[in-house]
Enzyme design. Sequence first.
Site, PDB file in Angstrom:
ATOM      1  N   ASP A  16       0.830  -1.216   0.000  1.00  0.00           N
ATOM      2  CA  ASP A  16       0.000   0.000   0.000  1.00  0.00           C
ATOM      3  C   ASP A  16       0.860   1.260   0.000  1.00  0.00           C
ATOM      4  O   ASP A  16       1.955   1.266   0.564  1.00  0.00           O
ATOM      5  CB  ASP A  16      -0.919  -0.026   1.238  1.00  0.00           C
ATOM      6  N   HIS A  33       2.002   3.484  -9.144  1.00  0.00           N
ATOM      7  CA  HIS A  33       1.798   2.041  -9.344  1.00  0.00           C
ATOM      8  C   HIS A  33       2.953   1.445 -10.154  1.00  0.00           C
ATOM      9  O   HIS A  33       3.400   0.327  -9.892  1.00  0.00           O
ATOM     10  CB  HIS A  33       0.465   1.777 -10.045  1.00  0.00           C
ATOM     11  N   LEU A 127      11.289 -19.953  -5.421  1.00  0.00           N
ATOM     12  CA  LEU A 127      10.367 -19.095  -4.656  1.00  0.00           C
ATOM     13  C   LEU A 127       8.991 -19.157  -5.307  1.00  0.00           C
ATOM     14  O   LEU A 127       8.877 -19.020  -6.525  1.00  0.00           O
ATOM     15  CB  LEU A 127      10.866 -17.641  -4.671  1.00  0.00           C
TER      16      LEU A 127
END
Length: 239
Positions: A16, A33, A127
């Site tokens: 956020d 973003h 991962l």
Amino acid sequence: MADSTVVPHHIAIVMDGNGRWASRRLLPRLVGHKQGVESLRRCVRACRERGVRVLTVFAFSSENWNRPQDEVSGLMELMAMALAREVPQLAKEGVRLHFVGERAGLSDKVRAGLAQSEDATAHNTALVLNVCFNYGGRWDIAQAAAALAQRGEPITEASLHAAMGMAHVADPDLLIRTGGEMRISNFLLWQAAYSELYFSDRLWPDFDEAALDEAISAYGARERRFGKTSEQIQAARSA
Ligand code: IPE
Ligand code: IPE
Ligand code: MG
């Protein structure tokens, strides 16, 4: 980091603060973003280097459709672009991508991008990167219950868990939220039952390796009791 550091197996992050990062620079929110994608790339690499095995990030919530239309369409475009640009490198680095969330409601282009990225990285094992996109914790619980009901199967904790979007990984050990807000915002409602929560005031584009290390060392200092007493935990540790 010292060798003795306890590294969480699974870290989940509410990424956020992109909009505020951009607004503070008098830039359009979408620039924030885009910077958020850079920050995610850095975070994925840092997690892999530190031995984290699963990273789950919140990229677009069920409620984010309520944002101005140009921001929503910008985010959809950015997702498609970021996949095209980042997936070849992620594939080389051994990252396996999973998208968690409702696919219906996404454009054909975005849906195809998600499926292709999953296929292209399906054999990787270094991962697991779960990207929660068009995801809500309530949606996930409800869709799992609906699937079980449809199949006429009993609803238990185990069957619900298995029908949810994160059944392929262990629950998150550490849940980080950047951007200073202290709320869950409909992220991993079921799976975060015993996650250690860590809130950072850093905006997501500013969340760098040092900030990640701070979160990991805070995690290392927590005592996870899972309902037991501290004495029981100490005794098990010294046994
Ligand atoms: C998080 O950053 C990314 C998404 C929700 C897509 P925000 O866009 O919520 O950034 P702030 O909270 O407005 O700063
Ligand atoms: C949560 O952030 C969702 C994502 C990071 C994708 P929001 O910015 O949407 O959360 P609220 O609205 O502040 O609770
Ligand atoms: Mg926000």
